[in-house]
Structure formats: structure tokens, C-alpha cells
Enzyme design. Structure first.
Site, PDB file in Angstrom:
ATOM      1  N   LYS A 232     -80.660 -21.253   1.912  1.00  0.00           N
ATOM      2  CA  LYS A 232     -80.273 -21.464   3.314  1.00  0.00           C
ATOM      3  C   LYS A 232     -78.837 -20.992   3.497  1.00  0.00           C
ATOM      4  O   LYS A 232     -77.924 -21.453   2.816  1.00  0.00           O
ATOM      5  CB  LYS A 232     -80.394 -22.947   3.667  1.00  0.00           C
ATOM      6  CG  LYS A 232     -79.979 -23.273   5.094  1.00  0.00           C
ATOM      7  CD  LYS A 232     -80.448 -24.648   5.496  1.00  0.00           C
ATOM      8  CE  LYS A 232     -79.450 -25.759   5.287  1.00  0.00           C
ATOM      9  NZ  LYS A 232     -78.237 -25.677   6.102  1.00  0.00           N
TER      10      LYS A 232
ATOM     11  N   LYS B 183     -78.637 -22.354  14.045  1.00  0.00           N
ATOM     12  CA  LYS B 183     -78.922 -23.293  15.144  1.00  0.00           C
ATOM     13  C   LYS B 183     -78.488 -22.721  16.501  1.00  0.00           C
ATOM     14  O   LYS B 183     -77.615 -23.271  17.190  1.00  0.00           O
ATOM     15  CB  LYS B 183     -78.221 -24.634  14.912  1.00  0.00           C
ATOM     16  CG  LYS B 183     -78.588 -25.315  13.595  1.00  0.00           C
ATOM     17  CD  LYS B 183     -77.948 -26.688  13.488  1.00  0.00           C
ATOM     18  CE  LYS B 183     -78.251 -27.383  12.181  1.00  0.00           C
ATOM     19  NZ  LYS B 183     -77.579 -26.798  11.002  1.00  0.00           N
TER      20      LYS B 183
ATOM     21  N   ARG C 146     -76.531 -30.842  -2.281  1.00  0.00           N
ATOM     22  CA  ARG C 146     -75.584 -31.285  -3.297  1.00  0.00           C
ATOM     23  C   ARG C 146     -76.183 -31.780  -4.612  1.00  0.00           C
ATOM     24  O   ARG C 146     -75.577 -31.552  -5.662  1.00  0.00           O
ATOM     25  CB  ARG C 146     -74.603 -32.289  -2.679  1.00  0.00           C
ATOM     26  CG  ARG C 146     -73.578 -31.573  -1.801  1.00  0.00           C
ATOM     27  CD  ARG C 146     -72.891 -32.483  -0.820  1.00  0.00           C
ATOM     28  NE  ARG C 146     -73.806 -32.896   0.242  1.00  0.00           N
ATOM     29  CZ  ARG C 146     -73.458 -33.669   1.256  1.00  0.00           C
ATOM     30  NH1 ARG C 146     -72.223 -34.125   1.329  1.00  0.00           N
ATOM     31  NH2 ARG C 146     -74.341 -33.982   2.188  1.00  0.00           N
TER      32      ARG C 146
ATOM     33  N   ASP D 278     -73.808 -24.178   1.131  1.00  0.00           N
ATOM     34  CA  ASP D 278     -72.660 -24.546   1.971  1.00  0.00           C
ATOM     35  C   ASP D 278     -71.397 -24.380   1.126  1.00  0.00           C
ATOM     36  O   ASP D 278     -70.765 -25.367   0.721  1.00  0.00           O
ATOM     37  CB  ASP D 278     -72.815 -25.983   2.495  1.00  0.00           C
ATOM     38  CG  ASP D 278     -74.055 -26.143   3.358  1.00  0.00           C
ATOM     39  OD1 ASP D 278     -74.375 -25.209   4.116  1.00  0.00           O
ATOM     40  OD2 ASP D 278     -74.729 -27.193   3.269  1.00  0.00           O
TER      41      ASP D 278
ATOM     42  N   ASP E  47     -79.663 -20.518   9.011  1.00  0.00           N
ATOM     43  CA  ASP E  47     -79.507 -21.799   9.720  1.00  0.00           C
ATOM     44  C   ASP E  47     -78.281 -21.731  10.626  1.00  0.00           C
ATOM     45  O   ASP E  47     -77.228 -22.287  10.313  1.00  0.00           O
ATOM     46  CB  ASP E  47     -79.377 -22.912   8.659  1.00  0.00           C
ATOM     47  CG  ASP E  47     -79.090 -24.275   9.259  1.00  0.00           C
ATOM     48  OD1 ASP E  47     -79.417 -24.503  10.433  1.00  0.00           O
ATOM     49  OD2 ASP E  47     -78.533 -25.129   8.530  1.00  0.00           O
TER      50      ASP E  47
ATOM     51  N   HIS F 196     -77.974 -21.941  20.268  1.00  0.00           N
ATOM     52  CA  HIS F 196     -78.039 -22.776  21.481  1.00  0.00           C
ATOM     53  C   HIS F 196     -77.172 -22.087  22.531  1.00  0.00           C
ATOM     54  O   HIS F 196     -75.945 -22.188  22.497  1.00  0.00           O
ATOM     55  CB  HIS F 196     -77.512 -24.185  21.168  1.00  0.00           C
ATOM     56  CG  HIS F 196     -77.725 -25.169  22.273  1.00  0.00           C
ATOM     57  ND1 HIS F 196     -77.516 -26.530  22.100  1.00  0.00           N
ATOM     58  CD2 HIS F 196     -78.131 -25.023  23.555  1.00  0.00           C
ATOM     59  CE1 HIS F 196     -77.786 -27.161  23.227  1.00  0.00           C
ATOM     60  NE2 HIS F 196     -78.152 -26.271  24.127  1.00  0.00           N
ATOM     61  N   ASP F 197     -77.821 -21.365  23.458  1.00  0.00           N
ATOM     62  CA  ASP F 197     -77.052 -20.609  24.448  1.00  0.00           C
ATOM     63  C   ASP F 197     -77.994 -20.286  25.613  1.00  0.00           C
ATOM     64  O   ASP F 197     -79.120 -20.800  25.650  1.00  0.00           O
ATOM     65  CB  ASP F 197     -76.501 -19.327  23.765  1.00  0.00           C
ATOM     66  CG  ASP F 197     -75.172 -18.883  24.370  1.00  0.00           C
ATOM     67  OD1 ASP F 197     -75.082 -18.833  25.608  1.00  0.00           O
ATOM     68  OD2 ASP F 197     -74.247 -18.573  23.596  1.00  0.00           O
TER      69      ASP F 197
ATOM     70  N   THR G 150     -79.190 -14.634  25.646  1.00  0.00           N
ATOM     71  CA  THR G 150     -78.353 -14.527  24.442  1.00  0.00           C
ATOM     72  C   THR G 150     -79.126 -14.968  23.204  1.00  0.00           C
ATOM     73  O   THR G 150     -79.055 -14.336  22.141  1.00  0.00           O
ATOM     74  CB  THR G 150     -77.075 -15.380  24.632  1.00  0.00           C
ATOM     75  OG1 THR G 150     -76.401 -14.884  25.790  1.00  0.00           O
ATOM     76  CG2 THR G 150     -76.153 -15.301  23.445  1.00  0.00           C
TER      77      THR G 150
ATOM     78  N   THR H 208     -79.041 -35.258  12.348  1.00  0.00           N
ATOM     79  CA  THR H 208     -79.043 -36.569  11.682  1.00  0.00           C
ATOM     80  C   THR H 208     -77.653 -37.200  11.655  1.00  0.00           C
ATOM     81  O   THR H 208     -77.511 -38.376  11.344  1.00  0.00           O
ATOM     82  CB  THR H 208     -79.585 -36.460  10.236  1.00  0.00           C
ATOM     83  OG1 THR H 208     -79.026 -35.309   9.627  1.00  0.00           O
ATOM     84  CG2 THR H 208     -81.089 -36.353  10.217  1.00  0.00           C
TER      85      THR H 208
HETATM   86  O1  C5P Z   1     -76.208 -31.554   0.348  1.00  0.00           O
HETATM   87  P1  C5P Z   1     -77.353 -31.996   1.210  1.00  0.00           P
HETATM   88  O2  C5P Z   1     -78.666 -32.109   0.454  1.00  0.00           O
HETATM   89  O3  C5P Z   1     -77.026 -33.255   1.984  1.00  0.00           O
HETATM   90  O4  C5P Z   1     -77.528 -30.802   2.253  1.00  0.00           O
HETATM   91  C1  C5P Z   1     -78.369 -30.895   3.374  1.00  0.00           C
HETATM   92  C2  C5P Z   1     -78.297 -29.625   4.159  1.00  0.00           C
HETATM   93  O5  C5P Z   1     -79.156 -29.750   5.296  1.00  0.00           O
HETATM   94  C3  C5P Z   1     -76.929 -29.269   4.718  1.00  0.00           C
HETATM   95  O6  C5P Z   1     -76.844 -27.843   4.742  1.00  0.00           O
HETATM   96  C4  C5P Z   1     -76.940 -29.797   6.118  1.00  0.00           C
HETATM   97  O7  C5P Z   1     -76.129 -29.035   6.982  1.00  0.00           O
HETATM   98  C5  C5P Z   1     -78.420 -29.593   6.494  1.00  0.00           C
HETATM   99  N1  C5P Z   1     -78.935 -30.487   7.530  1.00  0.00           N
HETATM  100  C6  C5P Z   1     -78.907 -31.867   7.437  1.00  0.00           C
HETATM  101  N2  C5P Z   1     -79.422 -32.644   8.450  1.00  0.00           N
HETATM  102  C7  C5P Z   1     -79.979 -32.049   9.525  1.00  0.00           C
HETATM  103  C8  C5P Z   1     -80.022 -30.663   9.626  1.00  0.00           C
HETATM  104  C9  C5P Z   1     -79.486 -29.905   8.599  1.00  0.00           C
HETATM  105  O8  C5P Z   1     -78.427 -32.411   6.427  1.00  0.00           O
HETATM  106  N3  C5P Z   1     -80.536 -32.797  10.472  1.00  0.00           N
END
Ligand code: C5P
Length: 227
Positions: free
Chosen positions: A31, A60, A207, A10, A58, A62-63, A67, A117
Site C-alpha cells: 500500500k 483517498k 507496524r 508508511d 491509498d 475527495h474532490d 477532478t 477509524t
Molecule cells: O501500522 P498499522 O497496521 O496500524 O497500519 C494500518 C494502515 O492502515 C495505515 O497505513 C493506516 O493509514 C491505514 N488505515 C487505518 N484505518 C483506516 C484506514 C486506513 O489504519 N480506517
């Protein structure tokens, strides 16, 4: 321990390229999500693939079913290892996403997103839904019955998902924090070891690795913890 850790990049394109160069495709997958794909597109996916990485795209989807069918095909044409769609797109959309992959000899794994989440019970009310855990179960069942390969879920839900929907139904679990590391904005967290013990197939760990001054070392420490 097989290649179970997925690292979300990210980041902007330059940072993501630099980080990928320090990582080993034998011990992690990458990812590529909305931020990086919107800025850097298929080109960066190809760059990582040439370095030997498996890519979880990733986006996601949704359409409307047609599509999403075409978008999933485009993902398969890119040669990604995993792709995901929102289970809330409904049965027809999910079945279309499955059908999109039927002519590929080595299709990407097709994963459903249930309830993000970031949703709480309160914010779910805003969109007309009332019971978070019921909604997660309902969408997981829909994903399974529509032929998807698995779902994204919290590591703490993995045991339930495996018991209810079979051990081959994959669980991809974000919200992983090695003991002692910062929670950031995650709330339902598990340690890597807890996630593995609960039967998680793939751990998404961002992170704690990407924010570390030594990402490669941080990843190796996590492998030590789970091996
Ligand atoms: O930095 P961190 O470990 O929190 O990153 C989690 C990754 O998983 C991020 O890319 C976030 O967008 C993704 N994610 C998430 N919860 C979800 C689906 C995806 O944290 N339910």
C-alpha cells in the site's frame, strides 16, 4: 491461502525501497499512501510493480466529481491494483470515479473509505455528524449503490457488511494485530485469524510487520496463524 495481506509502506522512499526488497510479491501486496506518494511519486509505484508487487494506491480522493474522475484515471494509467475514494464525496463523485474506469480492460478495484477509524463520536460532532455507526452504514450503502467494489472497514464490521451488502462486496480491513503485539494508535483491533473468520478479503497489516526487525519472518508467522 491466496495473497490477502496488504503491507502499508508508511515510510520514506529509501526505507520503503529497502523493505520491499526483503518481501515476496507472491505473499503480500503493498500500500502506497499519502506520505510515500507525496515524497516519491509514481516512480516508486513503478519500482514496486517491476518487482512484481500489486499496489494499493491509498490516496483517498475527495474532490469535485470531474477532478476525482481524472485522478482515478491517472491511477488506472499507473496500473495500480486498487485505488480508493472517500465515500463522503457523495453519489456524483462516486459515480464519476466508477465511470472513470469503464474503458479499462483490467481496472483497479475501486474502494470507498467510510468514516476514518481515527474519528470518535465526539470528533464526528465537530463536523456536524452525530451517529458514527449510522454514518458508516449510510456511506457503505452509498458506495455499494454507486458501483464501488468494496469498502475499508474494521474487521469486526465485516460480517455485517457481507450480510447486508453481499459477499462479493469487498472488505479491506486495517487495525489488525497478531495476538500479543502492540496496539500502537489502533483501537478497534482484530487478530489476523479473527479478520479471516469474519470474512475479510484483504488485511492491511503495517507496524507488526514494518516495525519488526525481521519483516519477512513476521509476515510468515501471520500466514501460519491464518492458514
Ligand atoms: O501500522 P498499522 O497496521 O496500524 O497500519 C494500518 C494502515 O492502515 C495505515 O497505513 C493506516 O493509514 C491505514 N488505515 C487505518 N484505518 C483506516 C484506514 C486506513 O489504519 N480506517
Amino acid at each position: 491461502m491466496e495473497n490477502k495481506i496488504i503491507i502499508p509502506l508508511d515510510l520514506d522512499g529509501k526505507e520503503a525501497s529497502e523493505l520491499a526488497k526483503t518481501l515476496d510479491p507472491k505473499i503480500c501486496r503493498l500500500k502506497v499512501g499519502n506520505q510515500l506518494f507525496t515524497s516519491s511519486g509514481p516512480k516508486i509505484v513503478k519500482e514496486f510493480q517491476q518487482q512484481g508487487f500489486d499496489i494499493f494506491l491509498d490516496l483517498k480522493f475527495h474532490d469535485i466529481p470531474n477532478t476525482v474522475h481524472e485522478a482515478v484515471k491517472s491511477a488506472a494509467d499507473l496500473g495500480v491494483w486498487m485505488v480508493n475514494v472517500h465515500a463522503a464525496g457523495g453519489r456524483k463523485m462516486l459515480e464519476a470515479s466508477r465511470k472513470a474506469l469503464e474503458d479499462y480492460s483490467n481496472p483497479p478495484l475501486l474502494i470507498g473509505v467510510t468514516v476514518l477509524t481515527s474519528f470518535s463520536e465526539d470528533s464526528l460532532l465537530d463536523i456536524g455528524l452525530s451517529n458514527l455507526s449510522e454514518q458508516v452504514i449510510r456511506l457503505t450503502r452509498l458506495a455499494k449503490n454507486s458501483g464501488l467494489d468494496g469498502v475499508v472497514c474494521a474487521a469486526s464490521d465485516t460480517k455485517f457488511v457481507k450480510t447486508e451488502f453481499g459477499k462479493d462486496f469487498l472488505t479491506v480491513t486495517p487495525g489488525i494485530r497478531p495476538s500479543g503485539s502492540r496496539l500502537d494508535d489502533q483501537s478497534r483491533v482484530s487478530t489476523p485469524l479473527e479478520a479471516i473468520r469474519n470474512g475479510s478479503d484483504y488485511l492491511v497489516i503495517g507496524r507488526p510487520i514494518t516495525g519488526s526487525s525481521e519483516p519477512k519472518k513476521a509476515l510468515e508467522e501471520i500466514y501460519k496463524e491464518i492458514s
